[in-house]
Write a protein that holds these residues in place. Structure first.
Motif, mmCIF file in Angstrom:
data_model
loop_
_atom_site.group_PDB
_atom_site.id
_atom_site.type_symbol
_atom_site.label_atom_id
_atom_site.label_comp_id
_atom_site.label_asym_id
_atom_site.label_seq_id
_atom_site.Cartn_x
_atom_site.Cartn_y
_atom_site.Cartn_z
ATOM 1 N N ARG A 72 0.855 -1.182 0.000
ATOM 2 C CA ARG A 72 0.000 0.000 0.000
ATOM 3 C C ARG A 72 0.891 1.232 0.000
ATOM 4 O O ARG A 72 1.947 1.246 0.617
ATOM 5 C CB ARG A 72 -0.902 0.001 1.232
ATOM 6 C CG ARG A 72 -1.913 -1.120 1.215
ATOM 7 C CD ARG A 72 -2.828 -1.025 2.406
ATOM 8 N NE ARG A 72 -2.085 -1.106 3.643
ATOM 9 C CZ ARG A 72 -2.180 -2.093 4.522
ATOM 10 N NH1 ARG A 72 -2.991 -3.076 4.305
ATOM 11 N NH2 ARG A 72 -1.471 -2.072 5.620
ATOM 12 N N THR A 74 0.667 5.687 0.001
ATOM 13 C CA THR A 74 -0.062 6.944 0.018
ATOM 14 C C THR A 74 0.938 8.049 -0.300
ATOM 15 O O THR A 74 1.909 8.222 0.435
ATOM 16 C CB THR A 74 -0.701 7.206 1.401
ATOM 17 O OG1 THR A 74 -1.587 6.132 1.704
ATOM 18 C CG2 THR A 74 -1.459 8.518 1.402
ATOM 19 N N GLU A 75 0.729 8.734 -1.393
ATOM 20 C CA GLU A 75 1.617 9.836 -1.755
ATOM 21 C C GLU A 75 1.119 11.112 -1.090
ATOM 22 O O GLU A 75 -0.079 11.393 -1.089
ATOM 23 C CB GLU A 75 1.670 10.011 -3.270
ATOM 24 C CG GLU A 75 2.364 8.855 -3.958
ATOM 25 C CD GLU A 75 2.603 9.109 -5.429
ATOM 26 O OE1 GLU A 75 2.735 10.295 -5.827
ATOM 27 O OE2 GLU A 75 2.647 8.131 -6.180
ATOM 28 N N LEU A 76 2.054 11.859 -0.516
ATOM 29 C CA LEU A 76 1.732 13.121 0.148
ATOM 30 C C LEU A 76 2.636 14.214 -0.387
ATOM 31 O O LEU A 76 3.774 13.945 -0.790
ATOM 32 C CB LEU A 76 1.969 13.002 1.657
ATOM 33 C CG LEU A 76 1.146 11.972 2.416
ATOM 34 C CD1 LEU A 76 1.660 11.841 3.847
ATOM 35 C CD2 LEU A 76 -0.306 12.363 2.420
ATOM 36 N N SER A 82 1.122 18.500 5.662
ATOM 37 C CA SER A 82 0.487 17.343 5.024
ATOM 38 C C SER A 82 0.835 16.048 5.749
ATOM 39 O O SER A 82 -0.026 15.215 6.010
ATOM 40 C CB SER A 82 0.910 17.236 3.557
ATOM 41 O OG SER A 82 0.441 18.343 2.834
ATOM 42 N N VAL A 83 2.111 15.889 6.079
ATOM 43 C CA VAL A 83 2.555 14.683 6.782
ATOM 44 C C VAL A 83 1.942 14.636 8.178
ATOM 45 O O VAL A 83 1.416 13.612 8.606
ATOM 46 C CB VAL A 83 4.096 14.614 6.840
ATOM 47 C CG1 VAL A 83 4.556 13.425 7.680
ATOM 48 C CG2 VAL A 83 4.669 14.522 5.432
ATOM 49 N N GLY A 85 -0.783 16.051 9.248
ATOM 50 C CA GLY A 85 -2.215 15.806 9.125
ATOM 51 C C GLY A 85 -2.528 14.351 8.827
ATOM 52 O O GLY A 85 -3.463 13.777 9.392
ATOM 53 N N TYR A 86 -1.729 13.749 7.970
ATOM 54 C CA TYR A 86 -1.935 12.331 7.640
ATOM 55 C C TYR A 86 -1.708 11.459 8.867
ATOM 56 O O TYR A 86 -2.503 10.564 9.160
ATOM 57 C CB TYR A 86 -1.008 11.906 6.506
ATOM 58 C CG TYR A 86 -1.244 10.475 6.084
ATOM 59 C CD1 TYR A 86 -2.216 10.170 5.139
ATOM 60 C CD2 TYR A 86 -0.507 9.437 6.643
ATOM 61 C CE1 TYR A 86 -2.450 8.864 4.760
ATOM 62 C CE2 TYR A 86 -0.741 8.123 6.270
ATOM 63 C CZ TYR A 86 -1.711 7.842 5.335
ATOM 64 O OH TYR A 86 -1.955 6.533 4.969
ATOM 65 N N ILE A 87 -0.630 11.728 9.580
ATOM 66 C CA ILE A 87 -0.343 10.939 10.786
ATOM 67 C C ILE A 87 -1.456 11.101 11.808
ATOM 68 O O ILE A 87 -1.939 10.126 12.388
ATOM 69 C CB ILE A 87 1.024 11.338 11.378
ATOM 70 C CG1 ILE A 87 2.152 10.898 10.443
ATOM 71 C CG2 ILE A 87 1.220 10.725 12.774
ATOM 72 C CD1 ILE A 87 3.520 11.436 10.818
ATOM 73 N N ALA A 89 -4.564 11.846 11.320
ATOM 74 C CA ALA A 89 -5.801 11.228 10.849
ATOM 75 C C ALA A 89 -5.755 9.705 10.890
ATOM 76 O O ALA A 89 -6.793 9.051 10.966
ATOM 77 C CB ALA A 89 -6.112 11.695 9.417
ATOM 78 N N HIS A 90 -4.552 9.129 10.852
ATOM 79 C CA HIS A 90 -4.434 7.673 10.771
ATOM 80 C C HIS A 90 -3.793 7.039 12.002
ATOM 81 O O HIS A 90 -3.569 5.826 12.032
ATOM 82 C CB HIS A 90 -3.641 7.292 9.528
ATOM 83 C CG HIS A 90 -4.361 7.653 8.265
ATOM 84 N ND1 HIS A 90 -4.265 8.903 7.696
ATOM 85 C CD2 HIS A 90 -5.217 6.951 7.499
ATOM 86 C CE1 HIS A 90 -5.015 8.930 6.609
ATOM 87 N NE2 HIS A 90 -5.606 7.776 6.476
#
Length: 93
Positions: A72, A74-76, A82-83, A85-87, A89-90
């Motif tokens: 898997r 996910t490009e950010l 951005s990084v 926010g992704y962390i 959120a997940h």
């Protein structure tokens, strides 16, 4: 870096994590903390880890099918927000 980390801490790391550690070390001391994320289990790269440390990492039972699992990605954007926010959120827990 894999060998150095193992000799100094007794911990095995995968080659990708070792590259991140080496980059963090080259960055040097800063007022902001440096975070390095472990990206894989060392047993995913047993030959490289064994060549560096003399220790062949065992594959944990929970990862027995690791090489058969789909990858898997996910490009950010290369932006801190951005990084982060992704962390956020997940993150588990």
């Amino acid at each position: 870096t894999i060998k150095d980390l193992y000799q100094r801490t007794g911990r095995l790391v995968d080659p990708h994590t070792a590259v991140a550690v080496a980059a963090a070390r080259q960055h040097g001391a800063t007022p902001e903390p440096m975070v390095v994320l472990g990206t894989a289990h060392p047993a995913k790269f047993p030959d490289a880890v064994e060549a560096a440390t003399g220790v062949r990492p065992a594959l944990p039972a929970r990862l027995a099918d690791l090489l058969d699992r789909p990858e898997r990605l996910t490009e950010l954007p290369a932006e801190r927000a951005s990084v982060a926010g992704y962390i956020a959120a997940h993150a588990r827990g």
